[in-house]
Design a protein around this motif. Structure first.
Motif, PDB file in Angstrom:
ATOM      1  N   LEU A  90      44.155  27.355 -20.246  1.00 16.73           N
ATOM      2  CA  LEU A  90      44.525  28.068 -19.022  1.00 16.73           C
ATOM      3  C   LEU A  90      44.966  27.084 -17.943  1.00 16.73           C
ATOM      4  O   LEU A  90      45.989  27.309 -17.273  1.00 16.73           O
ATOM      5  CB  LEU A  90      43.360  28.934 -18.531  1.00 16.73           C
ATOM      6  CG  LEU A  90      43.620  29.755 -17.267  1.00 16.73           C
ATOM      7  CD1 LEU A  90      44.794  30.708 -17.460  1.00 16.73           C
ATOM      8  CD2 LEU A  90      42.357  30.512 -16.866  1.00 16.73           C
ATOM      9  N   ALA A  91      44.230  25.999 -17.776  1.00 15.44           N
ATOM     10  CA  ALA A  91      44.602  24.998 -16.764  1.00 15.44           C
ATOM     11  C   ALA A  91      45.968  24.391 -17.070  1.00 15.44           C
ATOM     12  O   ALA A  91      46.802  24.209 -16.171  1.00 15.44           O
ATOM     13  CB  ALA A  91      43.537  23.903 -16.688  1.00 15.44           C
ATOM     14  N   GLY A  92      46.215  24.092 -18.341  1.00 15.74           N
ATOM     15  CA  GLY A  92      47.516  23.535 -18.722  1.00 15.74           C
ATOM     16  C   GLY A  92      48.644  24.510 -18.457  1.00 15.74           C
ATOM     17  O   GLY A  92      49.702  24.135 -17.934  1.00 15.74           O
ATOM     18  N   CYS A  93      48.423  25.775 -18.796  1.00 14.78           N
ATOM     19  CA  CYS A  93      49.451  26.789 -18.570  1.00 14.78           C
ATOM     20  C   CYS A  93      49.684  27.007 -17.083  1.00 14.78           C
ATOM     21  O   CYS A  93      50.822  27.143 -16.638  1.00 14.78           O
ATOM     22  CB  CYS A  93      49.068  28.083 -19.271  1.00 14.78           C
ATOM     23  SG  CYS A  93      50.398  29.301 -19.289  1.00 14.78           S
ATOM     24  N   TYR A  94      48.594  27.050 -16.311  1.00 17.38           N
ATOM     25  CA  TYR A  94      48.747  27.171 -14.856  1.00 17.38           C
ATOM     26  C   TYR A  94      49.567  26.006 -14.309  1.00 17.38           C
ATOM     27  O   TYR A  94      50.427  26.191 -13.449  1.00 17.38           O
ATOM     28  CB  TYR A  94      47.377  27.202 -14.175  1.00 17.38           C
ATOM     29  CG  TYR A  94      46.868  28.581 -13.833  1.00 17.38           C
ATOM     30  CD1 TYR A  94      47.003  29.650 -14.700  1.00 17.38           C
ATOM     31  CD2 TYR A  94      46.222  28.805 -12.625  1.00 17.38           C
ATOM     32  CE1 TYR A  94      46.520  30.910 -14.379  1.00 17.38           C
ATOM     33  CE2 TYR A  94      45.730  30.058 -12.297  1.00 17.38           C
ATOM     34  CZ  TYR A  94      45.879  31.105 -13.169  1.00 17.38           C
ATOM     35  OH  TYR A  94      45.397  32.341 -12.841  1.00 17.38           O
ATOM     36  N   THR A  95      49.312  24.800 -14.790  1.00 14.84           N
ATOM     37  CA  THR A  95      50.037  23.624 -14.310  1.00 14.84           C
ATOM     38  C   THR A  95      51.524  23.748 -14.603  1.00 14.84           C
ATOM     39  O   THR A  95      52.362  23.520 -13.729  1.00 14.84           O
ATOM     40  CB  THR A  95      49.452  22.348 -14.939  1.00 14.84           C
ATOM     41  OG1 THR A  95      48.070  22.247 -14.564  1.00 14.84           O
ATOM     42  CG2 THR A  95      50.192  21.109 -14.477  1.00 14.84           C
ATOM     43  N   VAL A  96      51.856  24.118 -15.838  1.00 13.19           N
ATOM     44  CA  VAL A  96      53.266  24.321 -16.210  1.00 13.19           C
ATOM     45  C   VAL A  96      53.889  25.386 -15.327  1.00 13.19           C
ATOM     46  O   VAL A  96      54.997  25.223 -14.792  1.00 13.19           O
ATOM     47  CB  VAL A  96      53.376  24.745 -17.697  1.00 13.19           C
ATOM     48  CG1 VAL A  96      54.778  25.242 -18.030  1.00 13.19           C
ATOM     49  CG2 VAL A  96      52.976  23.618 -18.614  1.00 13.19           C
ATOM     50  N   THR A  97      53.180  26.490 -15.157  1.00 18.88           N
ATOM     51  CA  THR A  97      53.712  27.622 -14.405  1.00 18.88           C
ATOM     52  C   THR A  97      53.856  27.282 -12.925  1.00 18.88           C
ATOM     53  O   THR A  97      54.875  27.603 -12.308  1.00 18.88           O
ATOM     54  CB  THR A  97      52.830  28.870 -14.622  1.00 18.88           C
ATOM     55  OG1 THR A  97      52.646  29.075 -16.030  1.00 18.88           O
ATOM     56  CG2 THR A  97      53.474  30.110 -14.037  1.00 18.88           C
TER      57      THR A  97
END
Length: 183
Positions: A90-97
């Motif tokens: 989730l943290a990685g996806c939030y960062t990308v987003t």
């Protein structure tokens, strides 16, 4: 090349245009292959990525991951736990987003830091209380974003958009089909 937040905005726009013109390009399948290592341990590696029906074998076995549970949860604490991997996803996806959507909106970020927590009640996993879900009950994400050229309102709008557009958040927040078969 025009880059904001180390995101190539021209490439982002080209990708949007390509998927808009050929929606099949937007269909992506991620995969991993994992093997039990005894106890609560698993070693896994990336498998082929499929996009638009085409397999890309370059990612096969390119990255490896291991998981275990903390000693307090019956593991040997030799690797990140699956629950921590979920928070990392989730943290990685939030960062990308965040980085991508900010770039698309012309918001230059100086820094982004995420703090995540997830709660689980082990009584569900252990079968002590069948009415309790075995999974996470709640995930909390605290976003610390520094963007000197953006107002607080712009950052709040960005985070609201992230909540709507993050694929991993959507996966966690909405029911999905998980199909398990014995091969």
């Amino acid at each position: 090349m025009s880059a904001i937040n180390e995101i190539d905005v021209n490439a982002l726009n080209d990708t949007i245009d390509a998927v808009r013109a050929n929606p099949k390009l937007g269909q992506v399948t991620f995969a991993i292959d994992g093997s039990w290592q005894g106890g609560c341990r698993l070693d896994a590696q990336t498998a082929a990525l499929t996009q638009g029906g085409e397999r890309d074998e370059k990612r096969s076995a390119q990255y490896t991951m291991s998981s275990d549970e903390p000693s307090a949860l019956l593991g040997t604490d030799t690797a990140v736990s699956p629950g921590e991997y979920l928070l990392q996803a989730l943290a990685g996806c939030y960062t990308v987003t965040i980085a991508t959507l900010a770039a698309a909106r012309g918001i230059e970020l100086d820094s982004v830091r995420l703090e995540l927590e997830g709660d689980v009640d082990l009584r569900g996993f252990l079968g002590i209380a069948p009415s309790i879900r075995p999974g996470l009950d709640q995930v909390r994400v605290h976003v610390h974003a520094e963007a000197p050229g953006a107002t607080r309102e712009q950052l709040e709008e960005l985070i609201a958009l992230v909540e709507r557009r993050s694929p991993i958040r959507d996966t966690l927040a909405n029911p999905i089909s998980v199909v398990t078969t014995l091969a």
